[in-house]
Design a protein around this motif. Structure first.
Motif, PDB file in Angstrom:
ATOM      1  N   GLY A 290     -25.842 -13.281  21.742  1.00 41.91           N
ATOM      2  CA  GLY A 290     -25.956 -12.672  23.055  1.00 41.91           C
ATOM      3  C   GLY A 290     -24.655 -12.043  23.502  1.00 41.91           C
ATOM      4  O   GLY A 290     -23.711 -11.855  22.717  1.00 41.91           O
ATOM      5  N   ALA A 291     -24.589 -11.691  24.789  1.00 44.42           N
ATOM      6  CA  ALA A 291     -23.404 -11.010  25.326  1.00 44.42           C
ATOM      7  C   ALA A 291     -22.177 -11.922  25.225  1.00 44.42           C
ATOM      8  O   ALA A 291     -22.255 -13.103  25.565  1.00 44.42           O
ATOM      9  CB  ALA A 291     -23.645 -10.619  26.782  1.00 44.42           C
ATOM     10  N   PRO A 292     -21.045 -11.401  24.753  1.00 42.69           N
ATOM     11  CA  PRO A 292     -19.829 -12.213  24.677  1.00 42.69           C
ATOM     12  C   PRO A 292     -19.445 -12.733  26.061  1.00 42.69           C
ATOM     13  O   PRO A 292     -19.493 -11.995  27.045  1.00 42.69           O
ATOM     14  CB  PRO A 292     -18.775 -11.238  24.137  1.00 42.69           C
ATOM     15  N   PRO A 293     -19.055 -14.006  26.180  1.00 40.88           N
ATOM     16  CA  PRO A 293     -18.761 -14.581  27.490  1.00 40.88           C
ATOM     17  C   PRO A 293     -17.364 -14.260  28.021  1.00 40.88           C
ATOM     18  O   PRO A 293     -17.085 -14.516  29.192  1.00 40.88           O
ATOM     19  CB  PRO A 293     -18.906 -16.085  27.243  1.00 40.88           C
ATOM     20  N   ILE A 294     -16.498 -13.710  27.173  1.00 47.63           N
ATOM     21  CA  ILE A 294     -15.097 -13.512  27.563  1.00 47.63           C
ATOM     22  C   ILE A 294     -14.721 -12.048  27.413  1.00 47.63           C
ATOM     23  O   ILE A 294     -15.029 -11.414  26.389  1.00 47.63           O
ATOM     24  CB  ILE A 294     -14.162 -14.384  26.702  1.00 47.63           C
ATOM     25  N   ASP A 295     -14.052 -11.509  28.429  1.00 45.51           N
ATOM     26  CA  ASP A 295     -13.478 -10.164  28.357  1.00 45.51           C
ATOM     27  C   ASP A 295     -11.979 -10.265  28.095  1.00 45.51           C
ATOM     28  O   ASP A 295     -11.294 -11.166  28.620  1.00 45.51           O
ATOM     29  CB  ASP A 295     -13.688  -9.409  29.672  1.00 45.51           C
ATOM     30  N   LEU A 296     -11.480  -9.340  27.303  1.00 38.84           N
ATOM     31  CA  LEU A 296     -10.048  -9.226  27.022  1.00 38.84           C
ATOM     32  C   LEU A 296      -9.564  -7.861  27.494  1.00 38.84           C
ATOM     33  O   LEU A 296     -10.245  -6.858  27.307  1.00 38.84           O
ATOM     34  CB  LEU A 296      -9.773  -9.374  25.529  1.00 38.84           C
ATOM     35  N   HIS A 297      -8.396  -7.840  28.097  1.00 32.61           N
ATOM     36  CA  HIS A 297      -7.776  -6.581  28.520  1.00 32.61           C
ATOM     37  C   HIS A 297      -6.296  -6.703  28.191  1.00 32.61           C
ATOM     38  O   HIS A 297      -5.598  -7.580  28.723  1.00 32.61           O
ATOM     39  CB  HIS A 297      -7.983  -6.371  30.022  1.00 32.61           C
ATOM     40  N   LEU A 298      -5.805  -5.862  27.295  1.00 29.08           N
ATOM     41  CA  LEU A 298      -4.411  -5.906  26.854  1.00 29.08           C
ATOM     42  C   LEU A 298      -3.705  -4.613  27.195  1.00 29.08           C
ATOM     43  O   LEU A 298      -4.255  -3.520  27.006  1.00 29.08           O
ATOM     44  CB  LEU A 298      -4.314  -6.132  25.338  1.00 29.08           C
ATOM     45  N   THR A 299      -2.488  -4.740  27.704  1.00 29.47           N
ATOM     46  CA  THR A 299      -1.609  -3.601  27.951  1.00 29.47           C
ATOM     47  C   THR A 299      -0.260  -3.928  27.335  1.00 29.47           C
ATOM     48  O   THR A 299       0.265  -5.022  27.555  1.00 29.47           O
ATOM     49  CB  THR A 299      -1.450  -3.340  29.460  1.00 29.47           C
ATOM     50  N   LEU A 300       0.278  -3.008  26.560  1.00 28.32           N
ATOM     51  CA  LEU A 300       1.554  -3.229  25.889  1.00 28.32           C
ATOM     52  C   LEU A 300       2.485  -2.072  26.180  1.00 28.32           C
ATOM     53  O   LEU A 300       2.056  -0.942  26.449  1.00 28.32           O
ATOM     54  CB  LEU A 300       1.378  -3.368  24.378  1.00 28.32           C
ATOM     55  N   GLY A 301       3.795  -2.353  26.101  1.00 25.68           N
ATOM     56  CA  GLY A 301       4.778  -1.308  26.300  1.00 25.68           C
ATOM     57  C   GLY A 301       6.077  -1.649  25.610  1.00 25.68           C
ATOM     58  O   GLY A 301       6.335  -2.806  25.276  1.00 25.68           O
TER      59      GLY A 301
END
Length: 365
Positions: A290-301
């Motif tokens: 089913g739908a993944p239960p966790i969202d990931l958001h990554l920002t790098l610099g």
């Protein structure tokens, strides 16, 4: 969809700027642009606050026009930092409204706004509405204003221009210089790469050991002793963005999660960084269906030899949109407030990520 945002200060011919005064809450005084023949509908004003999260400040229509064409100014209370666009999204889910057209309106701080056209059933009729949304920050809670300029679907085309002007013409009488719904707390370090930033006071920060030689600071949101989401700040020297990303994902795999990320995409540098990238993805137990239960958001610099990673780990927007909205806004606040140059000017606190001087606009703890 008529492009009416932003609207000039002066009302066009045939229109007036209609004022809304709220006796119980003078800070909510506002106005919008309406056809000159519109008048307020007599109805009790419902002031939002901690005990009532949403209310109506005023509704307007032409008393001599029997067509169902109205403009309503709705106001909501925000105790936690959320973007105006996400707040309006929650309201539309509650109303079971279908979004027909959407135009995002980026904001430098405090979260993006949005210009929407929706369709929803009211009784036995279908109404089309033009929406705008505006957030007025406060240190101890913010107010969000939404203008719904609506008409029954069979007469909407005739009223579309007037309704677009009404939605686009909203303005608070005393706009706030503070873009957030919460006070902020500062955190900063000098090594291995100087940085300072702020996060909402409802989150907690601490430093964790990292066996791979990077610096690792986590900012948690806890409710009832349970961590609902985590923002990780990781700093490394002489590491590529891909290498630092792999280090960030490794503990997830060790805990039985299978993270999936899109390739890093370039984004505009911020906070004194020389280059920046961003990606989103999901995580789920390897046997999950089913739908993944966790969202990931990554920002790098990167800045010189130093690479910075900012990672959000929290419940997915698909399964918990209101929670995800709060977590994304906290993450956005950390990025908006980041400084990696001239850090000493901000006087970051001690090793526990203590208090820093307040960012421009006031409201820090």
């Amino acid at each position: 969809m008529t492009e009416s945002f932003p609207l000039p200060d002066a009302a066009p011919d045939g229109y007036v700027r209609a004022q809304v005064f709220v006796e119980e809450a003078p800070a909510l005084a506002c106005s919008t642009v309406l056809p000159a023949h519109f008048r307020p509908v007599r109805a009790p004003v419902k002031v939002p606050g901690r005990d009532r999260l949403i209310g109506t400040l005023g509704t307007f229509r032409d008393p001599d026009d029997k067509r169902p064409v109205e403009v309503e100014i709705v106001c909501g209370w925000l105790e936690r930092e959320v973007s105006p666009a996400d707040w309006l999204g929650g309201l539309l889910r509650m109303l079971d409204a279908e979004v027909v057209h959407r135009r995002d309106l980026p904001r430098e701080k405090g979260g993006d706004a949005v210009d929407l056209l929706t369709r929803r059933a009211v009784g036995g009729d279908t109404f089309v509405s033009r929406w705008s949304v505006h957030k007025e920050g406060r240190n101890d809670g913010a107010h969000v204003f939404a203008v719904e300029a609506r008409a029954r679907s069979d007469v909407y085309a005739d009223a579309a221009e007037s309704l677009a002007l009404a939605a686009g013409g909203f303005a608070p009488d005393a706009p706030s210089a503070w873009p957030y719904a919460e006070r902020l707390k500062g955190i900063g370090r000098g090594q291995p790469g100087d940085f300072h930033t702020y996060y909402p006071l409802s989150w907690k920060a601490g430093e964790l050991p990292a066996e791979d030689g990077t610096q690792k600071i986590v900012v948690d949101r806890e409710v009832g002793g349970e961590v609902l989401a985590q923002i990780e700040l990781r700093v490394g020297v002489d590491l590529t963005p891909d290498e630092l990303t792999s280090m960030y994902l490794l503990p997830m795999a060790e805990r039985g999660l299978a993270p999936e990320l899109a390739p890093l995409a370039e984004r505009a540098p911020f906070g004194g960084l020389e280059a920046a990238w961003e990606t989103r993805g999901t995580a789920a137990p390897s046997d999950h269906r089913g739908a993944p239960p966790i969202d990931l958001h990554l920002t790098l610099g990167t800045r010189g030899p130093v690479t910075y990673l900012f990672g959000l780990f929290g419940p997915s927007r698909a399964l918990a949109p209101d929670l995800a909205a709060v977590h994304e806004r906290a993450y956005g606040t950390v990025l908006e407030q980041l400084v990696t140059a001239d850090v000493s000017a901000r006087e970051p606190g001690g090793e526990d990520g203590g208090e820093g001087e307040e960012p421009e606009g006031g409201g820090a703890e």
